[in-house]
Design an enzyme around this catalytic site. Structure first.
Site, PDB file in Angstrom:
ATOM      1  N   LYS A 113       0.679  -1.448   0.026  1.00 46.36           N
ATOM      2  CA  LYS A 113       0.135   0.056   0.041  1.00 46.36           C
ATOM      3  C   LYS A 113       0.863   1.376  -0.050  1.00 46.36           C
ATOM      4  O   LYS A 113       2.289   1.117   0.349  1.00 46.36           O
ATOM      5  CB  LYS A 113      -0.806   0.018   1.159  1.00 46.36           C
ATOM      6  N   ASN A 127      -2.033   0.325   6.822  1.00 47.11           N
ATOM      7  CA  ASN A 127      -1.571  -1.068   7.366  1.00 47.11           C
ATOM      8  C   ASN A 127      -1.012  -1.654   6.315  1.00 47.11           C
ATOM      9  O   ASN A 127      -0.885  -3.059   6.356  1.00 47.11           O
ATOM     10  CB  ASN A 127      -2.832  -1.931   7.788  1.00 47.11           C
ATOM     11  N   HIS A 169      -2.112  -5.231   1.503  1.00 46.95           N
ATOM     12  CA  HIS A 169      -3.442  -5.967   1.352  1.00 46.95           C
ATOM     13  C   HIS A 169      -3.508  -7.402   0.934  1.00 46.95           C
ATOM     14  O   HIS A 169      -2.325  -7.612   0.082  1.00 46.95           O
ATOM     15  CB  HIS A 169      -4.357  -5.275   0.401  1.00 46.95           C
ATOM     16  N   GLU A 190      -9.589 -10.080  -8.040  1.00 52.76           N
ATOM     17  CA  GLU A 190      -8.554  -8.945  -7.857  1.00 52.76           C
ATOM     18  C   GLU A 190      -7.280  -8.988  -8.613  1.00 52.76           C
ATOM     19  O   GLU A 190      -6.816  -7.977  -9.140  1.00 52.76           O
ATOM     20  CB  GLU A 190      -8.038  -8.989  -6.230  1.00 52.76           C
TER      21      GLU A 190
HETATM   22  P1  CMP Z   1      -7.378  -4.594   3.450  1.00 54.99           P
HETATM   23  O1  CMP Z   1      -6.755  -6.091   3.745  1.00 54.99           O
HETATM   24  O2  CMP Z   1      -6.716  -3.734   2.346  1.00 54.99           O
HETATM   25  O3  CMP Z   1      -9.147  -4.716   3.213  1.00 54.99           O
HETATM   26  C1  CMP Z   1      -9.973  -3.740   3.761  1.00 54.99           C
HETATM   27  C2  CMP Z   1      -9.249  -2.631   4.266  1.00 54.99           C
HETATM   28  O4  CMP Z   1      -9.811  -1.816   4.982  1.00 54.99           O
HETATM   29  C3  CMP Z   1      -8.308  -3.301   5.423  1.00 54.99           C
HETATM   30  O5  CMP Z   1      -7.162  -3.707   4.639  1.00 54.99           O
HETATM   31  C4  CMP Z   1      -7.950  -1.776   6.100  1.00 54.99           C
HETATM   32  O6  CMP Z   1      -7.207  -1.227   5.603  1.00 54.99           O
HETATM   33  C5  CMP Z   1      -9.278  -1.184   5.829  1.00 54.99           C
HETATM   34  N1  CMP Z   1      -9.953  -0.969   7.208  1.00 54.99           N
HETATM   35  C6  CMP Z   1     -10.476  -2.066   7.926  1.00 54.99           C
HETATM   36  N2  CMP Z   1     -11.199  -1.525   9.233  1.00 54.99           N
HETATM   37  C7  CMP Z   1     -10.858  -0.088   9.279  1.00 54.99           C
HETATM   38  C8  CMP Z   1     -10.932   0.907  10.120  1.00 54.99           C
HETATM   39  N3  CMP Z   1     -11.597   0.478  11.309  1.00 54.99           N
HETATM   40  N4  CMP Z   1     -10.754   2.071   9.924  1.00 54.99           N
HETATM   41  C9  CMP Z   1      -9.921   2.296   8.796  1.00 54.99           C
HETATM   42  N5  CMP Z   1      -9.676   1.369   7.743  1.00 54.99           N
HETATM   43  C10 CMP Z   1     -10.072   0.102   7.992  1.00 54.99           C
END
Ligand code: CMP
Length: 140
Positions: free
Chosen positions: A11, A114, A117, A128
């Site tokens: 990311k 984070n 993904h 995807e």
């Molecule tokens: P990802 O695995 O990319 O899939 C969905 C994304 O939503 C997840 O990682 C996080 O980056 C995001 N996400 C999930 N929960 C939250 C939250 N409470 N606040 C902000 N982002 C979130």
């Protein structure tokens, strides 16, 4: 039988911090090989479509904004039991809950920012992967 391929995205937070090489090395140490890779800056429309399943969630706007804040790196990775193994290697969505040695424990800041993904099912890995790559861009 579990599939051998999955889709990951390094990311914008991790890519912008120059951590793509370290993350890729860690994934390779866990037995993954790269079958396709690109670096790109997602548009709002692309990020919105990719995460459309989260459209009703309160964090959707923040997620789209973050995913368009800078370049990212989508990759197709291969190894046995690819989806489940990669999700173990990247760790919990919230880095505070991620196990030691996981990508998110090492490189993520928060639930939103984070680092990485990973697809959550073989079906989504296929969908995807097609979102980012044409057949011709993928090694056989
Ligand atoms: P990802 O695995 O990319 O899939 C969905 C994304 O939503 C997840 O990682 C996080 O980056 C995001 N996400 C999930 N929960 C939250 C939250 N409470 N606040 C902000 N982002 C979130």
């Amino acid at each position: 039988m579990a599939g051998r391929r999955t889709l990951t995205i390094i990311k914008p937070d991790a890519f912008g911090a120059g951590k793509a090489g370290l993350i890729l090395a860690l994934l390779e140490q866990h037995g993954f090989t790269v079958k396709a890779a690109r670096a790109m800056h997602l548009t709002t429309a692309q990020a919105g479509e990719f995460y459309a399943v989260h459209r009703e969630r309160p964090f959707y706007g923040e997620l789209v904004e973050f995913m368009t804040s800078g370049p990212c790196m989508p990759l197709i990775l291969e190894r046995d039991d690819a989806v489940a193994t990669l999700r173990t290697v990247i760790g919990a969505t919230d880095p505070a809950e991620a196990a030691e040695g996981t990508v998110r424990k090492l490189y993520a800041e928060s639930k939103g920012r984070n680092a990485i993904h990973a697809s959550d099912s073989d079906e989504n890995a296929d969908r995807e992967s097609r979102f980012f790559f044409a057949e011709a861009d993928t090694l056989v």
